[in-house]
Enzyme design. Structure first.
Site, short mmCIF file in Angstrom:
data_model
loop_
_atom_site.label_atom_id
_atom_site.label_comp_id
_atom_site.label_asym_id
_atom_site.label_seq_id
_atom_site.Cartn_x
_atom_site.Cartn_y
_atom_site.Cartn_z
N LYS A 96 46.66 28.64 39.37
CA LYS A 96 44.75 28.08 40.06
C LYS A 96 44.55 28.23 38.80
O LYS A 96 43.89 29.25 38.77
CB LYS A 96 44.07 28.02 40.88
CG LYS A 96 42.86 27.46 41.44
CD LYS A 96 42.52 28.53 42.85
CE LYS A 96 40.91 28.07 42.98
NZ LYS A 96 40.13 28.78 44.32
N GLY A 157 32.17 28.32 47.99
CA GLY A 157 31.56 29.11 49.25
C GLY A 157 30.18 28.95 49.42
O GLY A 157 29.86 29.40 50.49
N ALA A 184 36.70 24.11 46.57
CA ALA A 184 35.27 24.06 47.18
C ALA A 184 34.63 24.10 47.33
O ALA A 184 34.23 22.54 47.35
CB ALA A 184 35.10 25.19 44.77
#
Lengths: 261, 67
Positions: A96, A157, A184
């Site tokens: 990733k 986040g 994300a």
């Protein structure tokens, strides 16, 4: 079953291993999610800490595929070196790829990302690039040889969900042959369901589960949401209309308004 | 003895050490770590033959939680 980068999977949910209240809750959450791909990372290790070994012992028992990341890398060289180190430790060519361009919102650097992608593909890596929801960037990454592209929903986040559904839909429409994973920013199960309804192949989550007061139950909620979203996509959505249309048949309606007393 | 920068900290190892010997002296055991010297990855099969000159910067990374 579906296939991504030569691996057959049942689950369309990828899950991270960070931020859980405890290692036990992490393991239980992964199991509850049904995920078969887990993201992991590399960090500096002092020999007397032994934390790397204990984490390794913990996650290798899960039986899921490892997707190591290059989190924290800000340059092409850092990202390429980290990917090489991850390949040796985790014994996988999956990576990733993160090349961060802005410290405040952890936005990927599209130029560095593309350059690092080309270098790693030349070294036989299977690159899963974490990128912004820019169509042309996603096209360039696919042109470089990525079979998987992972645009963000919103900053890492943040839990803000799909901030720009139009962009994500356009990427799906224009790259029909590329495996697309929303990575994300997903904050709640309905965000994941929406991504799958759009035709995204999978979603990658971490904070949304790990930071829930009840991570294990939330992991199961995401599992169900992803399954619901995918089923919805496969079934096909009804066309939207700008006007109402009664679902109950009008024929034989009692007290018909048109009748004269 | 010569100096190395190991994960940002100054450490001492025997002069003339190979990378493998230096890692051993520093206490790294097992296989769950990977090493870069001066920012370049050095695969495990080259640790034994990799001669250190002193003052190199080593990054020793291990598996960790990630998202």
């Amino acid at each position: 079953m579906w296939e991504i980068a030569d691996r057959e999977l049942d689950s369309r949910l990828f899950i991270g291993t960070a931020l859980y209240p405890s290692p036990e809750i992490m393991l239980e959450s992964i199991r509850a999610s049904g995920s078969q791909v887990i993201t992991v990372s590399l960090r500096r290790q002092a020999p007397d800490q032994g934390g790397g070994q204990s984490f390794w012992d913990l996650v290798r028992g899960v039986g899921a595929a490892f997707l190591p990341n290059t989190a924290g890398c800000k340059s092409v060289k850092e990202a390429v070196t980290t990917a090489q180190m991850a390949r040796e430790i985790f014994d996988t060519n999956w990576i990733k790829l993160e090349v961060i361009g802005d410290d405040y919102n952890l936005q990927p650097d599209p130029f560095g990302l593309l350059e690092a992608t080309k270098e790693l593909i030349s070294q036989d890596f299977e690159v899963f690039p974490y990128c912004t929801d820019d169509l042309v960037l996603c096209q360039r990454l696919a042109d470089a040889g990525c079979r998987v592209v992972m645009p963000w929903a919103s900053p890492i986040g943040s839990g803000q969900g799909l901030l720009n559904p139009f962009n994500l839909k356009m990427i799906r429409k224009r790259l029909p042959d590329v495996k697309l994973v929303v990575d994300a920013g997903i904050g709640k199960p309905s965000d994941a369901a929406l991504a799958l309804e759009m035709g995204y192949d999978a979603v990658l989550i971490n904070s949304a589960v790990a930071l829930s007061p009840d991570p294990v139950t939330m992991a199961r909620a995401f599992k169900l949401a992803v399954e619901a979203g995918r089923s919805g996509y496969e079934a096909g959505l009804m066309p939207q209309r700008d006007f109402a249309s009664p679902s109950t048949p009008t024929l034989g309606t009692p007290f018909w308004h048109g009748e004269k007393a | 003895m010569f100096h190395l920068r190991v994960n940002g900290e100054t450490r001492m190892v025997h002069e003339g050490s190979t990378l493998s010997e230096a890692l051993d002296q520093l206490g790294y055991r097992g296989k769950q770590f990977a090493v870069a010297v001066n920012g370049t990855f050095v695969p495990r099969h080259r640790h034994e033959s990799y001669a250190l000159k002193g003052n190199e910067a080593l990054e020793v990374l291990a598996p960790m939680q990630g998202g």
